[in-house]
Design an enzyme around this catalytic site. Structure first.
Site, PDB file in Angstrom:
ATOM      1  N   ILE A  56      69.083  36.385  37.416  1.00 51.59           N
ATOM      2  CA  ILE A  56      70.154  36.722  38.371  1.00 51.59           C
ATOM      3  C   ILE A  56      70.207  35.671  39.484  1.00 51.59           C
ATOM      4  CG2 ILE A  56      70.991  38.474  40.003  1.00 51.59           C
ATOM      5  CD1 ILE A  56      69.469  40.579  38.246  1.00 51.59           C
TER       6      ILE A  56
ATOM      7  N   ILE B 262      55.975  34.260  47.033  1.00 53.33           N
ATOM      8  CA  ILE B 262      56.477  34.937  48.250  1.00 53.33           C
ATOM      9  C   ILE B 262      55.349  35.626  49.036  1.00 53.33           C
ATOM     10  CG2 ILE B 262      58.922  35.288  47.648  1.00 53.33           C
ATOM     11  CD1 ILE B 262      58.023  38.232  46.826  1.00 53.33           C
TER      12      ILE B 262
ATOM     13  N   ALA C  67      60.548  39.032  42.382  1.00 56.00           N
ATOM     14  CA  ALA C  67      59.847  40.300  42.191  1.00 56.00           C
ATOM     15  C   ALA C  67      59.068  40.286  40.891  1.00 56.00           C
ATOM     16  CB  ALA C  67      60.855  41.452  42.162  1.00 56.00           C
TER      17      ALA C  67
ATOM     18  N   TYR D  94      57.052  50.325  39.304  1.00 59.63           N
ATOM     19  CA  TYR D  94      58.113  49.362  39.641  1.00 59.63           C
ATOM     20  C   TYR D  94      59.198  50.055  40.491  1.00 59.63           C
ATOM     21  CZ  TYR D  94      62.385  46.613  38.899  1.00 59.63           C
ATOM     22  OH  TYR D  94      63.569  45.914  39.085  1.00 59.63           O
TER      23      TYR D  94
ATOM     24  N   GLU E 206      58.056  56.728  25.747  1.00 63.58           N
ATOM     25  CA  GLU E 206      57.625  57.647  26.800  1.00 63.58           C
ATOM     26  C   GLU E 206      58.282  57.253  28.131  1.00 63.58           C
ATOM     27  OE1 GLU E 206      55.562  60.948  27.704  1.00 63.58           O
ATOM     28  OE2 GLU E 206      55.166  59.980  25.792  1.00 63.58           O
ATOM     29  N   GLY E 207      58.867  58.212  28.809  1.00 64.51           N
ATOM     30  CA  GLY E 207      59.423  57.944  30.140  1.00 64.51           C
ATOM     31  C   GLY E 207      60.811  57.311  30.109  1.00 64.51           C
TER      32      GLY E 207
HETATM   33  N1  LIG Z   1      67.671  42.290  35.300  1.00 59.78           N
HETATM   34  C1  LIG Z   1      67.952  43.535  35.615  1.00 59.78           C
HETATM   35  O1  LIG Z   1      68.512  44.287  34.812  1.00 59.78           O
HETATM   36  C2  LIG Z   1      67.596  44.077  36.973  1.00 59.78           C
HETATM   37  C3  LIG Z   1      67.911  45.406  37.265  1.00 59.78           C
HETATM   38  C4  LIG Z   1      67.590  45.917  38.508  1.00 59.78           C
HETATM   39  C5  LIG Z   1      66.981  45.110  39.461  1.00 59.78           C
HETATM   40  N2  LIG Z   1      66.658  43.830  39.156  1.00 59.78           N
HETATM   41  C6  LIG Z   1      66.003  43.017  40.198  1.00 59.78           C
HETATM   42  O2  LIG Z   1      66.717  41.804  40.351  1.00 59.78           O
HETATM   43  C7  LIG Z   1      65.814  40.765  40.745  1.00 59.78           C
HETATM   44  C8  LIG Z   1      65.962  39.568  39.822  1.00 59.78           C
HETATM   45  O3  LIG Z   1      65.610  39.970  38.502  1.00 59.78           O
HETATM   46  P1  LIG Z   1      65.841  39.055  37.218  1.00 59.78           P
HETATM   47  O4  LIG Z   1      66.276  39.954  36.146  1.00 59.78           O
HETATM   48  O5  LIG Z   1      66.650  37.877  37.586  1.00 59.78           O
HETATM   49  O6  LIG Z   1      64.336  38.647  36.889  1.00 59.78           O
HETATM   50  P2  LIG Z   1      63.700  37.213  36.573  1.00 59.78           P
HETATM   51  O7  LIG Z   1      62.301  37.500  36.140  1.00 59.78           O
HETATM   52  O8  LIG Z   1      64.564  36.403  35.692  1.00 59.78           O
HETATM   53  O9  LIG Z   1      63.665  36.537  38.004  1.00 59.78           O
HETATM   54  C9  LIG Z   1      62.677  36.796  38.959  1.00 59.78           C
HETATM   55  C10 LIG Z   1      62.304  35.478  39.608  1.00 59.78           C
HETATM   56  O10 LIG Z   1      61.349  35.766  40.635  1.00 59.78           O
HETATM   57  C11 LIG Z   1      60.322  34.797  40.555  1.00 59.78           C
HETATM   58  N3  LIG Z   1      59.101  35.404  41.080  1.00 59.78           N
HETATM   59  C12 LIG Z   1      58.406  36.448  40.552  1.00 59.78           C
HETATM   60  N4  LIG Z   1      57.335  36.707  41.315  1.00 59.78           N
HETATM   61  C13 LIG Z   1      57.348  35.815  42.335  1.00 59.78           C
HETATM   62  C14 LIG Z   1      56.494  35.571  43.434  1.00 59.78           C
HETATM   63  N5  LIG Z   1      55.406  36.309  43.647  1.00 59.78           N
HETATM   64  N6  LIG Z   1      56.817  34.576  44.296  1.00 59.78           N
HETATM   65  C15 LIG Z   1      57.920  33.808  44.073  1.00 59.78           C
HETATM   66  N7  LIG Z   1      58.744  33.978  43.040  1.00 59.78           N
HETATM   67  C16 LIG Z   1      58.468  34.973  42.188  1.00 59.78           C
HETATM   68  C17 LIG Z   1      60.201  34.450  39.081  1.00 59.78           C
HETATM   69  O11 LIG Z   1      59.611  33.177  38.905  1.00 59.78           O
HETATM   70  C18 LIG Z   1      61.646  34.496  38.631  1.00 59.78           C
HETATM   71  O12 LIG Z   1      62.261  33.220  38.745  1.00 59.78           O
HETATM   72  C19 LIG Z   1      64.422  41.383  40.728  1.00 59.78           C
HETATM   73  O13 LIG Z   1      64.099  41.767  42.038  1.00 59.78           O
HETATM   74  C20 LIG Z   1      64.588  42.602  39.846  1.00 59.78           C
HETATM   75  O14 LIG Z   1      63.650  43.595  40.161  1.00 59.78           O
HETATM   76  C21 LIG Z   1      66.947  43.289  37.933  1.00 59.78           C
END
Ligand SMILES: NC(=O)c1ccc[n+]([C@@H]2O[C@H](COP(=O)([O-])OP(=O)(O)OC[C@H]3O[C@@H](n4cnc5c(N)ncnc54)[C@H](O)[C@@H]3O)[C@@H](O)[C@H]2O)c1
Length: 306
Positions: free
Chosen positions: A12, A49, A71, A137, A262-263
């Site tokens: 994202i 982070i 995250a 989570y 599950e869940g």
């Molecule tokens: N994809 C979905 O369907 C979805 C749904 C609900 C919420 N989200 C939230 O959207 C956000 C982006 O998700 P995504 O699907 O793009 O995931 P993704 O794993 O593709 O991106 C997460 C990015 O965060 C970076 N990251 C992880 N831990 C880190 C840390 N400790 N320090 C620095 N960087 C770190 C990773 O390297 C990665 O580039 C997240 O917060 C996720 O929880 C995603």
């Protein structure tokens, strides 16, 4: 306007960075990984982070706003590793928040999740509905939301918390727990069998990644402190999804049905009325359009061995 995008190297985040750049913002990526997608003109810092040195980057760059996406994103990982999940999603968020407050950031946009609600109590989940996360989570996202609200009360920091439904699109991980659409398209293009857990009548609210990235950016200029569902407000069952994929790819779909996980919740649809009103935003991509773009992406990727 200078905008930090934590997690900007991810699925994202990379689309959010693209749109920020197109719209004339100055995005800066903060991610523990190097971005495979951003062009070389985009500044990027490779840092965790949770790292205390994050403050040096805030001090030097003085961003106007932060879109906080970094995250631990795996539900199942959170269940077996609640400490690590909590460290990244709660303590990492607090580290970002402390720096926002210390270095005069005016606005934070936070990526929360439908996982904060748990099992839905009604057909379309509203923001004020009961929050009963079923995973660590979901709990760590809900806790991070609470920290954001309290920091905002104590400091001059505005926020928009966006609870995304099931996001899909180009660049989504196809490994492990990746989104079901990315996993299915990838398997389909490799003529592999799609595994469906349960009878396939469970539904999800799929929202295209470009619509989510647009919501992140719309939230930057929203003056209200708000919590908003970002969704298509449409239910699609897994069986309907496979039918769409068949229609769009003309491929024979091989499926294998396994016991329900599950869940796993049965139905999920988020009411997005409040986001449409507050952000002057709405989803522009139908499921068919989004799937088409995603299939095309995977097709090109497969044939160019990227
Ligand atoms: N994809 C979905 O369907 C979805 C749904 C609900 C919420 N989200 C939230 O959207 C956000 C982006 O998700 P995504 O699907 O793009 O995931 P993704 O794993 O593709 O991106 C997460 C990015 O965060 C970076 N990251 C992880 N831990 C880190 C840390 N400790 N320090 C620095 N960087 C770190 C990773 O390297 C990665 O580039 C997240 O917060 C996720 O929880 C995603």
């Amino acid at each position: 306007m200078k905008v930090f995008v934590t997690g900007g190297a991810g699925f994202i985040g990379s689309h959010t960075v693209d749109i920020l750049q197109q719209k004339g913002y100055q995005p800066i990526i903060i991610d523990k990984n190097k971005s495979k997608y951003a062009d070389s003109s985009i500044k990027a810092y490779q840092i965790d982070i949770c790292d205390q040195n994050l403050k040096e980057i805030f001090k030097v760059e003085l961003p106007d706003a932060v879109i906080h996406l970094a995250a631990q994103t795996s539900v199942s990982y959170s269940v077996s590793n609640p400490k690590i999940d909590g460290k990244i999603n709660i303590l990492g968020t607090i580290n970002v928040l402390e720096n926002c407050c210390k270095y005069g950031v005016k606005k934070i946009v936070f990526a929360s999740s439908a996982a904060v609600y748990g099992e839905p109590k009604q057909a379309a989940i509203e923001e004020g509905d009961t929050k009963s996360p079923l995973s660590f989570y979901g709990l760590s996202k809900l806790s991070a939301e609470d920290y954001i609200k309290l920091f905002s009360e104590q400091y001059d920091l505005s926020y928009t918390i966006l609870r995304y439904a099931n996001v899909y699109g180009m660049r989504q991980d196809t490994a492990g727990e990746g989104g079901v659409i990315a996993v299915f398209i990838n398997k389909l293009l490799h003529d592999e069998t799609l595994t469906i857990y349960g009878d396939g009548n469970q539904s999800r609210d799929f929202i295209f990644v470009k619509d989510v990235a647009a919501a992140n950016i719309a939230a930057l200029s929203s003056v209200e402190k708000s919590i908003l569902n970002i969704s298509s407000n449409t239910k699609t069952t897994i069986n309907e999804l496979t039918a769409h994929l068949h229609k769009l790819t003309h491929k024979t779909i091989k499926t294998s049905y396994k016991a329900k996980k599950e869940g796993d919740i049965t139905d999920s649809r988020l009411n997005n009325r409040r986001a449409i009103y507050t952000l002057n935003w709405q989803p522009h991509f139908s499921l068919e359009q989004g799937l088409n773009e995603t299939i095309h992406y995977h097709y090109v990727k497969k044939h160019s061995n990227l």
